[in-house]
Design an enzyme around this catalytic site. Structure first.
Site, PDB file in Angstrom:
ATOM      1  N   SER A 277       0.885  -1.180  -0.155  1.00 12.41           N
ATOM      2  CA  SER A 277       0.117  -0.033   0.069  1.00 12.41           C
ATOM      3  C   SER A 277       0.852   1.290   0.012  1.00 12.41           C
ATOM      4  O   SER A 277       2.299   1.173   0.314  1.00 12.41           O
ATOM      5  CB  SER A 277      -0.903  -0.039   1.224  1.00 12.41           C
ATOM      6  OG  SER A 277      -1.353   1.268   1.369  1.00 12.41           O
TER       7      SER A 277
ATOM      8  N   TYR B 243      -3.178   0.104  10.274  1.00 14.38           N
ATOM      9  CA  TYR B 243      -2.815  -0.392   9.109  1.00 14.38           C
ATOM     10  C   TYR B 243      -1.540   0.028   8.479  1.00 14.38           C
ATOM     11  O   TYR B 243      -0.926  -0.659   7.708  1.00 14.38           O
ATOM     12  CB  TYR B 243      -4.182   0.166   8.304  1.00 14.38           C
ATOM     13  CG  TYR B 243      -4.095  -0.227   6.749  1.00 14.38           C
ATOM     14  CD1 TYR B 243      -4.298  -1.424   6.293  1.00 14.38           C
ATOM     15  CD2 TYR B 243      -3.648   0.630   5.828  1.00 14.38           C
ATOM     16  CE1 TYR B 243      -4.262  -2.120   4.817  1.00 14.38           C
ATOM     17  CE2 TYR B 243      -3.611   0.140   4.404  1.00 14.38           C
ATOM     18  CZ  TYR B 243      -4.045  -1.015   3.899  1.00 14.38           C
ATOM     19  OH  TYR B 243      -3.919  -1.298   2.706  1.00 14.38           O
TER      20      TYR B 243
END
Length: 233
Positions: free
Chosen positions: A130, A143
């Site tokens: 990501s 996250y």
């Protein structure tokens, strides 16, 4: 006699990106689609060459019996991830444990179990990272930490397995049109503008590019960003 088709294993198969990756790879590979809910895997299981595993990735003890059924593996795609937004003062110990187990521990453990097969095939491991793995994301501490850690797993694995010629790449999409992205935008109180985000099919095309790369090259980090950059969502 034709050679058997190569075998790919894709986790997170029922997520937006994972499903597209399974559908694309099934054109040339026998694919094992891994997800948490059998009902969600039914449609993928009807695709020629696709078999399904119903597996909760936090149950790492369940990996070994399934891996023992494999006789070949050429491609491993870690597409599963969860994101429960929150700041440092909001995130609970349970949130830390669950997200880190799903996003980091499970991919590492599964990779370790299938390494003998990947060494035999000089295979490819794709970690779906990501943009949060290289830059801070406000209000999404767990996250972000997990994606930083996952990139470290990939980088160390690449070095450790260099002699085996296993290719290890982190494909790091930016904001992508998925349920997770909608959750994050809702948490931030923003407006979801679907047309601004990367499509899951585009991420699948990048994974295909990695899988089909010439045998003499090692791809390492691929950032996949929206054509018009989006700041700090």
């Amino acid at each position: 006699m034709t050679d058997p088709r190569p075998v790919a294993l894709v986790t997170g198969a029922t997520g937006g990106m994972g499903e597209e990756i399974v559908r694309d790879l099934a054109r040339t590979h026998d694919v094992i689609a891994v997800g948490r809910r059998a009902s969600s895997l039914e449609a993928l299981g009807r695709i020629d060459g696709v078999t399904t595993w119903t597996l909760e990735l936090t149950d790492t003890a369940a990996f070994a019996p399934l891996v023992e059924t494999l006789h070949r593996l050429d491609v491993l795609v870690h597409g599963a991830a969860i994101a429960d937004p929150g700041r440092v003062d909001e995130a609970s110990a349970e949130q830390w444990t669950t997200q880190l187990t799903t996003n980091v521990v499970a991919p590492a453990v599964l990779t370790g179990l299938v390494l003998p097969l990947l060494r035999a095939s000089a295979g490819t491991v794709v970690f779906i990272g990501s943009g949060a793995g290289t830059r801070p994301v406000p209000g999404n501490v767990v996250y972000s930490a997990s994606k930083h850690a996952l990139r470290a797993v990939a980088d160390v694995l690449r070095i450790d397995e260099e002699a085996s010629r296993i290719r290890v790449v982190t494909v790091a999409p930016g904001q992508t049109d998925t349920a997770m992205q909608r959750q994050l935008v809702d948490y931030a109180g923003g407006e979801y503008e679907r047309e601004r985000y990367i499509t899951p099919a585009s991420v699948a095309e990048v994974v295909r590019f990695v899988v089909d790369a010439p045998a003499d090259v090692q791809l390492t980090d691929i950032a996949v960003r929206p054509r018009v950059e989006i700041r700090r969502l």
